[in-house]
Scaffold this motif. Structure first.
Motif, PDB file in Angstrom:
ATOM      1  N   VAL A 134       0.857  -1.179   0.000  1.00 24.38           N
ATOM      2  CA  VAL A 134       0.000   0.000   0.000  1.00 24.38           C
ATOM      3  C   VAL A 134       0.899   1.237   0.000  1.00 24.38           C
ATOM      4  CG1 VAL A 134      -1.689   1.353   1.295  1.00 24.38           C
ATOM      5  CG2 VAL A 134      -1.918  -1.144   1.156  1.00 24.38           C
ATOM      6  N   LEU A 135       0.677   2.115  -0.965  1.00 26.20           N
ATOM      7  CA  LEU A 135       1.375   3.396  -1.039  1.00 26.20           C
ATOM      8  C   LEU A 135       0.426   4.501  -0.605  1.00 26.20           C
ATOM      9  CD1 LEU A 135       3.051   3.045  -4.564  1.00 26.20           C
ATOM     10  CD2 LEU A 135       4.132   2.664  -2.347  1.00 26.20           C
ATOM     11  N   THR A 136       0.895   5.403   0.218  1.00 21.87           N
ATOM     12  CA  THR A 136       0.068   6.516   0.649  1.00 21.87           C
ATOM     13  C   THR A 136       0.959   7.705   0.982  1.00 21.87           C
ATOM     14  OG1 THR A 136      -1.782   7.118   2.097  1.00 21.87           O
ATOM     15  CG2 THR A 136       0.030   5.918   3.114  1.00 21.87           C
ATOM     16  N   GLN A 137       0.343   8.875   1.121  1.00 23.62           N
ATOM     17  CA  GLN A 137       1.100  10.084   1.418  1.00 23.62           C
ATOM     18  C   GLN A 137       1.677  10.041   2.840  1.00 23.62           C
ATOM     19  OE1 GLN A 137       1.409  13.470  -0.458  1.00 23.62           O
ATOM     20  NE2 GLN A 137       1.593  11.740  -1.840  1.00 23.62           N
ATOM     21  N   PRO A 138       2.781  10.736   3.065  1.00 23.41           N
ATOM     22  CA  PRO A 138       3.344  10.797   4.422  1.00 23.41           C
ATOM     23  C   PRO A 138       2.337  11.349   5.420  1.00 23.41           C
ATOM     24  CG  PRO A 138       4.924  11.643   2.815  1.00 23.41           C
ATOM     25  CD  PRO A 138       3.618  11.446   2.084  1.00 23.41           C
ATOM     26  N   ASP A 139       2.496  10.957   6.688  1.00 22.67           N
ATOM     27  CA  ASP A 139       1.632  11.463   7.752  1.00 22.67           C
ATOM     28  C   ASP A 139       1.701  12.989   7.786  1.00 22.67           C
ATOM     29  OD1 ASP A 139       1.509   8.787   8.205  1.00 22.67           O
ATOM     30  OD2 ASP A 139       2.332   8.840  10.234  1.00 22.67           O
ATOM     31  N   ARG A 140       0.553  13.624   8.039  1.00 22.23           N
ATOM     32  CA  ARG A 140       0.473  15.088   8.057  1.00 22.23           C
ATOM     33  C   ARG A 140       0.021  15.577   9.431  1.00 22.23           C
ATOM     34  NH1 ARG A 140       3.290  15.768   3.418  1.00 22.23           N
ATOM     35  NH2 ARG A 140       2.152  15.045   1.568  1.00 22.23           N
ATOM     36  N   PRO A 141       0.441  16.782   9.823  1.00 21.86           N
ATOM     37  CA  PRO A 141      -0.058  17.354  11.080  1.00 21.86           C
ATOM     38  C   PRO A 141      -1.553  17.646  10.955  1.00 21.86           C
ATOM     39  CG  PRO A 141       1.924  18.499  10.326  1.00 21.86           C
ATOM     40  CD  PRO A 141       1.460  17.628   9.199  1.00 21.86           C
ATOM     41  N   ALA A 142      -2.282  17.371  12.016  1.00 23.59           N
ATOM     42  CA  ALA A 142      -3.731  17.604  12.001  1.00 23.59           C
ATOM     43  C   ALA A 142      -4.230  17.819  13.416  1.00 23.59           C
ATOM     44  CB  ALA A 142      -4.454  16.425  11.350  1.00 23.59           C
ATOM     45  N   GLY A 143      -5.408  18.432  13.526  1.00 26.89           N
ATOM     46  CA  GLY A 143      -6.017  18.666  14.824  1.00 26.89           C
ATOM     47  C   GLY A 143      -5.430  19.870  15.536  1.00 26.89           C
ATOM     48  N   ARG A 144      -5.970  20.155  16.708  1.00 27.01           N
ATOM     49  CA  ARG A 144      -5.533  21.329  17.462  1.00 27.01           C
ATOM     50  C   ARG A 144      -4.071  21.229  17.866  1.00 27.01           C
ATOM     51  NH1 ARG A 144     -10.490  23.123  21.514  1.00 27.01           N
ATOM     52  NH2 ARG A 144     -11.997  23.681  19.875  1.00 27.01           N
ATOM     53  N   GLY A 145      -3.628  20.028  18.200  1.00 27.98           N
ATOM     54  CA  GLY A 145      -2.238  19.856  18.598  1.00 27.98           C
ATOM     55  C   GLY A 145      -1.278  19.716  17.441  1.00 27.98           C
ATOM     56  N   MET A 146      -1.816  19.660  16.222  1.00 26.83           N
ATOM     57  CA  MET A 146      -1.007  19.513  15.006  1.00 26.83           C
ATOM     58  C   MET A 146      -0.053  18.323  15.111  1.00 26.83           C
ATOM     59  SD  MET A 146      -2.195  21.665  12.956  1.00 26.83           S
ATOM     60  CE  MET A 146      -1.016  21.751  11.600  1.00 26.83           C
ATOM     61  N   LYS A 147      -0.567  17.231  15.672  1.00 27.44           N
ATOM     62  CA  LYS A 147       0.217  16.007  15.748  1.00 27.44           C
ATOM     63  C   LYS A 147       0.140  15.270  14.415  1.00 27.44           C
ATOM     64  CE  LYS A 147      -0.437  15.304  20.716  1.00 27.44           C
ATOM     65  NZ  LYS A 147      -0.933  14.380  21.778  1.00 27.44           N
ATOM     66  N   LEU A 148       1.201  14.524  14.099  1.00 22.30           N
ATOM     67  CA  LEU A 148       1.203  13.771  12.855  1.00 22.30           C
ATOM     68  C   LEU A 148       0.090  12.727  12.884  1.00 22.30           C
ATOM     69  CD1 LEU A 148       5.009  13.188  12.189  1.00 22.30           C
ATOM     70  CD2 LEU A 148       3.477  14.790  11.038  1.00 22.30           C
ATOM     71  N   ARG A 149      -0.669  12.678  11.785  1.00 26.59           N
ATOM     72  CA  ARG A 149      -1.788  11.750  11.700  1.00 26.59           C
ATOM     73  C   ARG A 149      -1.680  10.933  10.415  1.00 26.59           C
ATOM     74  NH1 ARG A 149      -7.602  14.310  12.419  1.00 26.59           N
ATOM     75  NH2 ARG A 149      -6.702  14.622  14.502  1.00 26.59           N
ATOM     76  N   PRO A 150      -1.833   9.628  10.496  1.00 29.58           N
ATOM     77  CA  PRO A 150      -1.768   8.808   9.280  1.00 29.58           C
ATOM     78  C   PRO A 150      -2.984   9.048   8.398  1.00 29.58           C
ATOM     79  CG  PRO A 150      -2.479   7.472  11.131  1.00 29.58           C
ATOM     80  CD  PRO A 150      -2.102   8.811  11.701  1.00 29.58           C
ATOM     81  N   SER A 151      -2.815   8.822   7.108  1.00 27.35           N
ATOM     82  CA  SER A 151      -3.941   8.951   6.191  1.00 27.35           C
ATOM     83  C   SER A 151      -4.954   7.855   6.472  1.00 27.35           C
ATOM     84  CB  SER A 151      -3.452   8.827   4.743  1.00 27.35           C
ATOM     85  OG  SER A 151      -3.090   7.481   4.457  1.00 27.35           O
ATOM     86  N   PRO A 152      -6.215   8.045   6.056  1.00 30.43           N
ATOM     87  CA  PRO A 152      -7.209   6.980   6.220  1.00 30.43           C
ATOM     88  C   PRO A 152      -6.774   5.662   5.572  1.00 30.43           C
ATOM     89  CG  PRO A 152      -8.313   9.038   5.712  1.00 30.43           C
ATOM     90  CD  PRO A 152      -6.838   9.299   5.557  1.00 30.43           C
TER      91      PRO A 152
END
Length: 306
Positions: A29-47
């Motif tokens: 499975v290929l997907t984009q790198p984890d991106r910061p998200a949410g109020r804390g801007m923590k790295l979040r994996p893609s769905p």
């Protein structure tokens, strides 16, 4: 079938889930790198990554597919086919040629209409009555490959980009499974030369409402920009978002906020009135327009957008 799957958002995750349920061997499975998200801007994996890890699938998140390392990694999989859905990286010719059966893309329009980045929103903005899913062979052009199957989806009067996205995601998931099952007997059909349109990426600037346009056009814009980037205007110099609206009969100066005889909160446009049904003022939550206007009688007559 031994597959490589490439995708990132929820739209792609539904297709991956369907392929897993259908029993395909998802070797990578290929997907984009984890991106910061949410109020804390923590790295979040893609769905897609989250789903793949739930199923114990190998996940890679390269920054590019043009490097020798990436090509070697993909070649070592020896996949029969690659399925791509809203991945976010360009596949160079060397990658397209690796799988024995090539690469298939799940595209959210009935090609050749709305090639490009934002087919769902552009279909809504244009007032299209129907859109759909196209399963196409990928080439080096922008959504120009031959079509293996098409799956129409009606656009309802109340559809937003979110609701239409969800419909198309479900259809796309079913479509890729049925197309792979029928693949040996399918003959790819070149896209027609007539009817080509391009779905340019959305910008924040274009989602600002131009009140000189017709109410019907603005209504479509409100639906097309929901949930992102959100149709917006200015109220007393602050951003004022419109989440729900409908065109109605009547006249007022473009941008003028009025309350009609039935208590509806409306805005004048270049043709007709736009009744507001759900709004969001700066620093506030989304509210029914009637609730927002309660106790704000002084806003009647205000010009929005200035």
């Amino acid at each position: 079938m031994k597959l490589i799957f490439a995708g990132t958002p929820d739209f792609a995750a539904g297709a991956l889930a369907a392929l897993i349920a259908a029993g395909h061997d998802i070797a990578l499975v290929l997907t984009q790198p984890d991106r910061p998200a949410g109020r804390g801007m923590k790295l979040r994996p893609s769905p897609v990554k989250a789903l793949a890890l739930e199923h114990g699938l190998r996940v890679e998140q390269p920054l590019t597919l043009k490097s020798e390392e990436a090509l070697a990694m993909l070649a070592a999989i020896d996949a029969e086919l690659m399925v791509v859905a809203a991945y976010g990286l360009i596949l160079p010719r060397a990658v397209l040629d690796l799988p024995a059966r090539g690469c298939l893309n799940i595209h959210a329009s009935l090609l050749p209409r709305w090639r490009g980045a934002a087919p769902i929103q552009r279909a809504l903005l244009a007032g299209d009555a129907v859109t759909g899913i196209t399963i196409m062979q990928m080439d080096t052009g922008l959504d120009t490959g031959a079509m293996l199957s098409t799956h129409p989806v009606a656009i309802e009067a109340a559809d937003t980009a979110l609701t239409l996205h969800d419909k198309l995601a479900r259809v796309g998931a079913d479509a890729i499974v049925s197309t792979l099952a029928a693949l040996p007997g399918l003959r790819p059909q070149p896209q027609p030369e007539d009817g080509v349109t391009y779905a340019a990426k959305l910008t924040r600037e274009e989602s600002r409402i131009d009140w000189t346009r017709a109410a019907a056009d603005i209504e479509r814009a409100v639906r097309a920009y929901n949930p992102a980037p959100g149709a917006h205007t200015l109220l007393d110099g602050s951003v004022f978002k419109l989440w729900g609206a409908r065109a109605v009969d009547g006249r007022a100066e473009p941008g003028q906020l009025v309350v009609d005889g039935e208590g509806r909160c409306c805005v004048g446009t270049g043709r007709g009135l736009l009744e507001l049904t759900e709004v969001q003022a700066a620093g506030s939550r989304r509210l029914p327009a009637a609730d927002f206007m309660r106790g704000r009688a002084e806003l009647a007559g205000t010009l929005l957008g200035v």
